[in-house]
Design a protein around this motif. Structure first.
Motif, short mmCIF file in Angstrom:
data_model
loop_
_atom_site.label_atom_id
_atom_site.label_comp_id
_atom_site.label_asym_id
_atom_site.label_seq_id
_atom_site.Cartn_x
_atom_site.Cartn_y
_atom_site.Cartn_z
N GLU A 182 27.16 -2.58 69.19
CA GLU A 182 26.05 -3.30 69.79
C GLU A 182 25.08 -3.84 68.74
OE1 GLU A 182 24.41 -1.56 73.23
OE2 GLU A 182 23.28 -3.42 73.64
N GLU A 183 24.83 -3.02 67.73
CA GLU A 183 23.92 -3.39 66.65
C GLU A 183 24.36 -4.70 65.99
OE1 GLU A 183 24.23 -0.27 63.87
OE2 GLU A 183 23.28 -1.44 62.23
N LYS A 215 23.78 -7.59 68.38
CA LYS A 215 22.35 -7.93 68.49
C LYS A 215 21.89 -8.75 67.29
CE LYS A 215 20.07 -4.76 71.60
NZ LYS A 215 19.85 -3.31 71.79
N ASP A 246 20.55 -12.55 67.49
CA ASP A 246 19.24 -12.92 66.92
C ASP A 246 19.37 -14.04 65.90
OD1 ASP A 246 17.81 -11.11 68.34
OD2 ASP A 246 17.24 -9.86 66.61
#
Lengths: 397, 397, 397, 397
Positions: free
Chosen positions: A37-38, A41, A45
């Motif tokens: 997930e990191e 993300k 971004d």
């Protein structure tokens, strides 16, 4: 306009996104899938994606998406293609297409049966220099192609999965050889059948299972030879060079380490220099524009324009499958130490080619072997007597 | 999205359009003005413009147009800018901005007073190599810049108006020197004032009034030197090279003739090779991607993104005016044989700079001049005694 | 066979001796003079000289000696030549001949009056590449020479006396410019009179009195331009390049940093790489054979064969004097900021040359300015109407 | 001093004589043997030989002669060596030593039994660049050598006998491959045993029996790979390049086509440019000093100094025999399509070597695979867990 789902937020996914969003592009990466997930993300971004998920199918199926871009480890390509076929989403897939020809052929069939667009992201067959070279070859500036060599060596890939034979499916030969094979195949002619491969491969330096250095010869039906030299043990940066010999000419391409930019620095202020550079002091040789010079821009343009116009791109899943078949033969040859035939259950090119003969008539009785000016000022002919086969010399006044 | 009116359908207008419509661009050339209807028609056909005219104002004023691109002979720039100001249309103008600083300054003022966007199309300050070099210079990788040389020479321009001093306003110095001056100025620092110029110029070969070869030195307030070498008499293609020396490093850029693509051909199948190439047999050195490598893509991206974001681009009409002022001084110097001051009625950079001193302390009593390994194995120091100014040698163990 | 006395046992004396004793030479350095006994002893040991002394006259006068080689600081050349004249010993002298033209002229006259052989050791006019280039220029492969540039820059000389204006007589301009001036003069033609010089010189970095960076233009009577760029502030090694433009061709010579040998090393085992290299890790560019590639071998061969055959060598004391005269004008120009005339009390070449005109007849009514293939496929002519002077374009079918 | 008998007055004999009489040489070609009297006469005239004959034994036995230089077609080497042995004359022999290892071994044994000096004229192992590269390799600047490639391709040899398999004993592989094999063997280590060879060879273009293009891999006992690429079908001049990869570095040598001399000419005044150049207009790339740059000078110096000092030269008849043995295996492999063992009835190097392992300890639990700066600014480690063999990534702060 393409609304792209990126599968994979690692090194190559980011490189692709840099190209896709580059200059005045009308396309947009709208969704990102990553295993962690990191990673998803951060990617969302950085590139302004409106949708992110660690569920691959969700991302592929997302209604905003009309093009899926696979930038995943090799062992996950097939599953991703399967989902694209299921959801009828056009798809472009990073290189190598599969880990084996079997896998690649299955992916090709999935795409063809689903009637979706399938593009093979072989960026090094889209570099500006390669495209210009292909124009010259097509124009006949090199005559009949005899040999095409491609070399890609560097100090090793950026992500851990490459070094793990299970996920990667192989070592530097699969990782880099796929580029080289397709480059040579383009120069020699995509409709000319690759027939057999002789390969040496070894693990000379790195503490890994897979090969970190390999060299192979690929023989084509018309007698032309493709050659690749690949390694993860090279020191000095990334060495990307192609060489082509034809009966009428020669091409030498340097795509990375010597492209007309040279910098010496004692080291103050040095930062990221270039992909796989090994140093940031002394003489450095960055390329100007990595995404353009490595072919990403022209590749995505061809992919998307082709998809929009309903025609196949220059590099298709079929091409990816042929490349895998050649590499399969190379791996087998490295282990059997024999020339191994290229197994091609599906072949869509020409069959039955033989080597062209090139006899240059000098006069009624002689073939011309060579004419030259010597350093002591003679204009010298070397001729072959048709009747006897004897080789003679003759000086022109 | 930019809807562009192209003024001028000649060599450079077509080159610009190739870049503007390149890759996956969201921008579009919608209107074309040319002096000859035939030229306008061909251009409109080739690039899909919906409006064409031989009346410049009509094209500029056309409601579909939100950006005007001036690709006209030098003597027509000012009139075109005037119309853009009148119709409040954003404008980008090819190089050189004016024929003189007076003309350029007037153009700058028109744009500023009209509150429109004015971009100076100095493509060679947007080549990928130049941009990468500027990053390194800004990061300090070269230390303090001492000298920046730019060279552009080729066998002469493509259109007849260049060769006519009346229309062109000058010879190779105005045509090519404008690039070189701005390249050097970027490396040295745009806020550093150019103070005086020494120039040699001559008509060595061509049967023309204007100069076909010129060399100049531009002295900046901080002691740095810009140099240009320009000619229309060069044989062998287009020679585009920059060199920068700093206290900590060196940059060498070759933008055209030696960029990592080399081809030999006996001549079969040869066609257009590259801008200003002189031959199509033997060893040839085409660039891969002219519109990208010559900076057009990055230039238009910067121009249009800047216009959309309401900020000035990297190269403005102010920069074009400074370049013209330096060239004015160069022309004057070529005739007076003196160092001529650069006349800058408007100057927006720093004032009163002096040369930085670079004394490297070796120990309490000495400055370091040099340390080196000699070929007979000595590790040698050359020092200056602070007290006496005496230069001494010392060997390190 | 030459039995040589070496005057000076420093960097250049040892380099000369390496060349003189190189390969299968029949010549021998038999005697050595150095100011410090320790230096003389080491030299005698290393090169097997049978005689050594700290008394210069003793060495010159030694009966075994038939050729004196001056490898001393600039301020000692004249005194050494005086002794050679007195003892009627043939002499070859390192560059620059004098610190000024006055000094050099006196040395020339001493040699001529004594009837001894006087050779000027301008090694860079004997490099294999230079000699081959000169052959091409003499053969007319470049047509009429328009411009000849020579560049020598590095991080500064090896011995302390260079950095002391008193002993050296100048800075990098005298040290390096002497090479560049004579290289350009050879290309342009030694019988063509140098008429005036424009020079910029400054002390940009080093804590010294003399200049550490200089650029100059030398105008010749026939309109050709010689250019030099010299510096002791360059970073990255020793940059030795020449460029020549002629009406029919171009020559680019790189004599040191890019000669076809490229090495990358992480630094293990690195040692002396090359004269004035600045680093021994990363990418390095040594030359193969310094004494040959820098011209020493061909220089001494020409000197000694000339002496034995009783004819002048390619580079004489007269040439050294001309070089000094040009540099005198350059120093003066750097200070007056004017083009300064070259003062030549003795001149043995041609007088009264003017610039050749190069009008190429196209047909009865037109001169040809240019013919070219454009990138949109036109075969385009640019012509000048003889009657009107108007410049027109015409397309060939 | 060497008083040399030259056997053979053709292309290579003249090239040798140019080197032998070059610069300030103390050696002399005193006698010439050629098959045709006319050739012998011309040679004797050109090089000032006092004795000439079409009887080989007479020339070898001539009392003035103390060194015989064999510059004959391959099929005549053995007979010439036999006569040298009979007359106890020192001998140096051009490459390849024999047409087969059997022949070469017999020649070696003749020389050793006669107690005469036997030098193998492998000039490309004496080029200045090669010698400098070998120094670096011996110093360890490249670490352990993994791969050494040598490439020699050009448009074909100068004399008719090369094209006749009977006299030549083979095609381009014997003619050019002998150089490449010995270059790679030097880099890898002459005491490391060559064990097997894989070779592709074909007659792609020329109307001859022998191969005109060949590529081979030579495996050495320690796992290093030698590679050669040779051809008589190359277009563009003579391509002479070596590349070496080691664990700590890289070497790239270009010995002919890109050595820092570049000339463009429209063609006026052009003459002999270089060995095997194909054109004399356009961009040309001559070397400066063929006899030095191709290694002849350093080769003869080593040969004669060795003979005078009673020690073996760097390249002996034993080396020539090893080279022939490797080429024998290559020819066999080209026909059997197998890796073929190198048959070495005599071997004087090391035995039983295995591949060195290169594990770099990172910490107690990990081996280091790679550390690098990525383009998004990470300082990334790739490690292998000793316990599990798992590959992991880790970022350094």
């Amino acid at each position: 306009m393409q609304r792209i789902a990126m599968l994979g937020g690692g090194f190559i996914g980011r490189f692709y996104a840099d190209s896709l969003h580059g200059q005045r592009s009308r396309d947009k990466v709208v969704a990102i899938y990553a295993r962690r997930e990191e990673t998803a993300k951060k990617f969302a971004d950085d590139y302004g994606c409106s949708f992110l998920s660690t569920n691959m199918e969700e991302v592929i199926a997302h209604p905003d998406v009309n093009m899926v871009c696979i930038a995943l480890p090799n062992n996950l390509h097939a599953a991703a293609v399967e989902l694209c076929a299921k959801h009828k989403k056009n798809v472009v897939c990073t290189k190598p297409l599969g880990r084996t020809a079997d896998e690649a052929l299955r992916m090709m069939q999935l795409v063809e049966e689903a009637g979706i667009f399938g593009g093979y992201l072989e960026d090094l067959c889209y570099t500006p220099k390669f495209l210009k070279a292909m124009d010259s070859v097509r124009n006949g500036a090199l005559g009949r192609i005899l040999w095409a060599k491609s070399r890609e060596t560097h100090p090793g890939p950026h992500s851990n999965w490459f070094w793990d034979k299970e996920q990667a499916g192989g070592g530097c030969m699969l990782d880099l050889g796929c580029h080289c094979v397709e480059i040579a195949r383009n120069f020699i002619g995509k409709d000319v059948k690759p027939v057999e491969v002789m390969c040496w491969a070894a693990t000379q330096v790195k503490p890994i299972e897979a090969e970190d250095h390999a060299i192979a010869l690929v023989k084509y039906e018309n007698g032309a030879i493709g050659q690749f030299e690949v390694s993860w043990t090279f020191r000095g940066g990334m060495d990307l060079r192609d060489e082509v010999m034809g009966t009428e000419g020669t091409i030498w391409i340097n795509s990375f380490l010597r492209t007309g930019f040279e910098m010496f620095t004692t080291g103050k202020g040095a930062d990221y220099v270039a992909e796989k550079a090994e140093s940031n002091t002394g003489w450095l040789f960055p390329v100007g524009d990595e995404v353009n010079d490595l072919g990403y821009n022209h590749m995505f343009t061809d992919m998307f324009v082709s998809a929009e116009e309903g025609r196949p791109p220059a590099e298709t899943f079929y091409d990816g499958y042929i490349v895998n078949a050649i590499l399969d033969a190379a791996y087998k040859s490295a282990s059997t130490k024999q020339w191994e035939p290229v197994q091609l259950p599906v072949w869509r090119g020409r069959e039955g080619l033989t080597q062209e003969t090139t006899l240059t008539e000098y006069d009624a009785d002689h073939y011309l072997i060579k004419q030259e000016m010597t350093h002591d000022g003679r204009n010298k002919l070397i001729l072959k007597e048709k009747a006897t086969g004897k080789i003679i010399e003759r000086d022109l006044a």
